[in-house]
Scaffold this motif. Structure first.
Motif, PDB file in Angstrom:
ATOM      1  N   HIS A  71     -75.123  56.751   2.335  1.00  0.00           N
ATOM      2  CA  HIS A  71     -76.317  57.604   2.420  1.00  0.00           C
ATOM      3  C   HIS A  71     -77.549  57.038   1.727  1.00  0.00           C
ATOM      4  CE1 HIS A  71     -73.317  61.038   3.188  1.00  0.00           C
ATOM      5  NE2 HIS A  71     -73.889  60.697   4.313  1.00  0.00           N
ATOM      6  N   ARG A  72     -77.352  56.015   0.902  1.00  0.00           N
ATOM      7  CA  ARG A  72     -78.492  55.485   0.153  1.00  0.00           C
ATOM      8  C   ARG A  72     -78.604  53.972   0.319  1.00  0.00           C
ATOM      9  NH1 ARG A  72     -75.726  59.336  -2.057  1.00  0.00           N
ATOM     10  NH2 ARG A  72     -76.812  61.312  -1.936  1.00  0.00           N
ATOM     11  N   ASP A  78     -71.612  66.168   7.746  1.00  0.00           N
ATOM     12  CA  ASP A  78     -72.570  65.422   6.926  1.00  0.00           C
ATOM     13  C   ASP A  78     -73.244  64.359   7.794  1.00  0.00           C
ATOM     14  OD1 ASP A  78     -73.942  64.340   4.777  1.00  0.00           O
ATOM     15  OD2 ASP A  78     -72.158  63.988   3.548  1.00  0.00           O
ATOM     16  N   VAL A 103     -83.676  63.473   4.956  1.00  0.00           N
ATOM     17  CA  VAL A 103     -83.420  64.675   4.181  1.00  0.00           C
ATOM     18  C   VAL A 103     -83.408  64.278   2.706  1.00  0.00           C
ATOM     19  CG1 VAL A 103     -82.108  65.717   6.063  1.00  0.00           C
ATOM     20  CG2 VAL A 103     -80.891  64.487   4.251  1.00  0.00           C
ATOM     21  N   LEU A 104     -83.657  65.261   1.867  1.00  0.00           N
ATOM     22  CA  LEU A 104     -83.796  65.029   0.437  1.00  0.00           C
ATOM     23  C   LEU A 104     -82.598  64.274  -0.153  1.00  0.00           C
ATOM     24  CD1 LEU A 104     -85.999  65.989  -1.570  1.00  0.00           C
ATOM     25  CD2 LEU A 104     -84.432  67.852  -2.187  1.00  0.00           C
ATOM     26  N   TYR A 154     -81.302  61.455   0.594  1.00  0.00           N
ATOM     27  CA  TYR A 154     -80.651  60.482   1.463  1.00  0.00           C
ATOM     28  C   TYR A 154     -81.694  59.464   1.929  1.00  0.00           C
ATOM     29  CZ  TYR A 154     -76.318  63.176   2.326  1.00  0.00           C
ATOM     30  OH  TYR A 154     -75.125  63.823   2.225  1.00  0.00           O
ATOM     31  N   THR A 198     -64.796  55.995   4.391  1.00  0.00           N
ATOM     32  CA  THR A 198     -65.988  56.836   4.556  1.00  0.00           C
ATOM     33  C   THR A 198     -66.226  57.683   3.313  1.00  0.00           C
ATOM     34  OG1 THR A 198     -65.491  56.948   6.920  1.00  0.00           O
ATOM     35  CG2 THR A 198     -67.098  58.523   6.080  1.00  0.00           C
ATOM     36  N   GLN A 252     -69.398  57.129   0.159  1.00  0.00           N
ATOM     37  CA  GLN A 252     -70.457  58.092   0.508  1.00  0.00           C
ATOM     38  C   GLN A 252     -71.829  57.662  -0.018  1.00  0.00           C
ATOM     39  OE1 GLN A 252     -70.547  61.376   2.247  1.00  0.00           O
ATOM     40  NE2 GLN A 252     -69.074  60.006   3.160  1.00  0.00           N
TER      41      GLN A 252
END
Lengths: 358, 402
Positions: B192-193, B149, B60-61, B63, B184, B188
């Motif tokens: 995610h990256r 998420d 997804v955009l 991530y 967590t 974040q």
């Protein structure tokens, strides 16, 4: 032009909004617990409040329709509260003891056995296998289903000497704690990668492929005028790490893929320190849909352990007490060359004393 | 098979243990994807080989993780699973749900995916199994609106997980749920990256029973323990004995430290020798409890075999108090990441990195004093890298090499 704002990086919903009121009230103030019967336990708080847990087995792979069935049960008996365990069981949390039997009857009517608490065989943690994984050397759910069909009696009854944890990984990537399980079922390849020299230079970085091999079996090579790699087959131990970085090096092979069985691992510190599972059976064939050889081997190990272990003794503790020669004698598994380690630090696993039992 | 018959899988539709085949069949009643999955799996059962292609980058955009691309290698036979991507959804810590929250996920997944899930994946996420690339953004948008998420995948912080902890366990030596949630949320961006050499997993276990298998599966294993004496209720011990538990044989006899004795009336524990293994407490939960000075043992480095062989985590900090905002732990993590991101090789887990550079050097680089708690025993090989030497005439300590 107008775009609704994109929500990102919010993290999971905070857990406390999902906790039953009795848990919120007694959070961190639980006094003790008791196992009331197979699959049912009560936790008693310092306040005297009680919460009852009913644990059901699940196949881990669940359709949303079954999850909704679980939700219906939770609504009917638990004010909508339920949880899952680290071994993929589903747990219903009640405050009314009188509803337990009827909840169990409803769960069983839906096909979900109740158990897995205390000295039992809990649910098998496992990976995706042929259902969803590209590197699987065997299926996962299918073997687990067959093994648990045979082991269900040990899930549902508190008759074993200690806990027994089975895990399955469909390849050496081990997306689960297979390497530290009482019994580990592990998918293995047995032939070196088949190199697609046409595709390899287009989709793989050759230096990464070369670097991926733990035994340095892969070398750059020019094949039919194209840059590719070659594999020193004598050094390949079929880990499939090269395949993970390069899809043009396939290891999957119907004739040579299969299953190995490992025993005696644990993660808990109780009594003995955590330990790795060790090789019991180097290879069993993939024989879908029932994998009879795997079910037979696991059943054999469980039966021999259950008949011989002392109270509380986990598989690895029992084997350590009786010694590996006796383990092979009792199970009837053949001890072969493959049982002797030949990777790094192998020497640490050689017997280095005359402490021998005859 | 393509004709809709699945004779091999049908054999796994019955038996006492709940069947995954039944789950796929239930989903297949409404989902053409799940119907084709059945056919594809039957083909695998016939040919004894999987039919999924290797990876493919989808997401997804914004991530880099959370979605795992999956495509079948026989799309002509099973077009509905041509794309069959996995979405990892960050589970609520401790895997507690309300039926309302679960139904929300089911509804979204019914609309956009195969209707199949894993509750849960090995790392802990809710795993939504099978959707098409163009569905990813709509699913993500609906999930985030409902407060869910994505989790981690690839070379990043993987979704941290925790045991049930103080929510429903009397043995939790710190608040595993609070710490797990805090880590967590704090990380974040790292979740995610992907920007690490390889994956990094946190698992929070409330006591040495380690119900989340952190010692085997987490790069950083945070295992609750205590420093003072086990709390004993002698009358409750007597009760266990009266009810038939052989305390001398089954409790004291199994104690790895041989630090306790039962004379038929009183349980005597030499707490200085206790290894905090939990056996006696497990055997008599009504009578014994962990001490009151509680915290966690921080261990580092476990992993499965790929690349350099399986490892268990080993002790880094024998005892740390675990209280919000957990700054000491976070400072430690960030020091480790700085070093490992700088010096680690691609696809080298932190445990492998430590093995390569040496634990002594690693400790020095992250500014932690060596301690006998960190080893099972001191080295037994005499090939020591002494880092300084002296020349004749040196009158004060001076490094011979710098």
């Amino acid at each position: 032009m107008s775009q609704t704002e994109r929500i990102t990086d919010i993290g999971p919903p905070k857990y406390d909004q999902f906790l039953p009121p009795v848990i919120k009230k007694n959070y961190g103030k639980w006094r003790y617990h008791e196992i009331l019967k197979p699959g049912v336990m009560v936790h008693v708080a310092e306040s005297g409040d009680k919460i009852y847990t009913v644990r059901c087995g699940s196949p881990r792979l669940l359709s949303i329709y079954t999850i909704r069935d679980f939700c219906d049960l939770a609504d009917k008996y638990c004010d909508g509260h339920l949880r899952f365990t680290s071994r993929n069981n589903v747990e219903f949390l009640l405050t009314d003891e009188s509803k337990i039997d009827s909840l169990i009857a409803d769960a069983k009517a839906l096909g979900f056995p109740v158990g897995g608490i205390g000295n039992t065989i809990s649910n098998i943690v496992h990976t995706q296998g042929w259902v969803h994984c590209h590197s699987a050397a065997t299926d996962a759910s299918g073997i687990v289903k067959n093994v648990m069909d045979a082991m269900c009696k040990h899930f549902e009854a508190l008759k074993l000497p200690g806990k027994l944890r089975i895990a399955l990984a469909c390849c050496l990537n081990m997306c689960g704690a297979v390497h530290c399980s009482d019994i580990a079922i592990l998918g293995v390849h047995r032939r070196p990668p088949k190199i697609n020299n046409e595709r390899l230079p287009q989709i793989c970085e050759i230096p990464s492929v070369v670097a991926s091999c733990p035994t340095a079996a892969i070398r750059p090579a020019v094949i039919d005028g194209k840059k590719s790699v070659e594999v020193d087959e004598d050094r390949c131990m079929f880990c499939a790490n090269c395949f993970t970085v390069c899809p043009a090096m396939t290891l999957n092979d119907p004739l040579n893929d299969g299953v190995s069985i490992w025993v005696g691992g644990k993660v808990s510190n109780a009594r003995h320190e955590p330990m790795f599972s060790k090789l019991a059976v180097p290879f069993l064939p993939n024989n879908p849909p029932n994998w009879p050889e795997v079910v037979e081997a696991v059943s054999k190990i469980v039966d021999v352990w259950a008949a011989n272990a002392r109270k509380f003794e986990r598989m690895g503790e029992w084997i350590e007490r009786i010694g590996w020669p006796r383990f092979f004698e009792l199970t009837g598994f053949e001890f072969r060359k493959e049982h002797i380690d030949d990777f790094k630090y192998a020497g640490l696993s050689y017997k280095r004393s005359a402490h021998l039992r005859f | 098979m393509a004709n809709g018959q699945t004779p091999k899988l049908d054999k796994l539709d019955k038996g006492p243990w709940p069947s995954f085949v039944r789950e796929i069949k239930r989903a297949a009643e409404k989902s053409p994807m799940s119907k084709d999955l059945l056919g594809l799996l039957e083909l695998s059962y016939t040919e004894k080989i999987g039919h999924w292609k290797h990876g493919g980058i989808v997401g997804v955009l914004g991530y880099g993780g959370g979605v795992i691309g999956r495509y079948t290698d026989v799309p002509d036979k099973f077009p509905n699973v041509e794309h069959f991507h996995t979405m990892r959804i960050n589970m609520p810590t401790g895997w507690f749900y309300t039926s309302k929250a679960l139904r929300t996920i089911c509804d979204i997944w019914e609309k956009h995916g195969s209707g199949l899930t894993n509750m849960h994946g090995s790392t802990g996420d809710i795993v939504l199994l099978g959707t098409r690339t163009e569905e990813l953004e709509p699913i993500f948008s609906e999930l985030t609106k409902e407060g869910f998420d994505l989790g981690g995948s690839g070379s990043d912080v993987r979704t941290p997980s925790a045991c049930v902890g103080p929510a429903r366990c009397e043995w939790a030596c710190y608040d595993t749920l609070a710490l797990c949630y805090d880590l967590t949320m704090t990380y974040q961006d790292e979740l995610h990256r992907p920007a690490f050499p390889y994956k990094f997993k946190f698992k929070c276990a409330g006591c040495p029973n380690d119900c989340v298998a952190s010692v085997a599966r987490a790069d950083m294993s945070i295992i609750g323990t205590w420093r003072d004496d086990i709390q004993v209720d002698q009358s409750a011990v007597k009760e266990y004995s009266d009810k038939g538990l052989n305390i001398q044989k089954d409790v004291c006899g199994n104690c790895p430290a041989k630090c306790m004795d039962w004379d038929g009336q009183k349980l005597d524990i030499d707490n200085r020798s206790c290894t905090r293994c939990m056996h006696c407490i497990n055997a008599m939960p009504k009578a014994l409890r962990p001490g009151k000075d509680r915290g966690a043992c921080i261990m580092l480095g476990s992993k499965a075999p790929i690349v350099e062989g399986a490892q268990l985590s080993s002790v880094l900090i024998p005892f740390m108090k675990m209280e919000p905002p957990y700054q000491e732990l976070k400072d430690l993590c960030e020091k480790i990441w700085d070093l490992w991101c700088e010096e680690g090789k691609s696809r080298e887990r932190v445990g492998e990195f430590i093995k390569r550079v040496g634990m002594g050097n690693f400790l020095e680089a992250i500014d932690i004093e060596p301690s006998p708690y960190q080893v099972a025993y001191p080295r037994d090989n005499p090939y020591i890298f002494y880092e300084e030497y002296f020349e004749e005439g040196d009158d004060e300590e001076e490094a011979g090499e710098e």
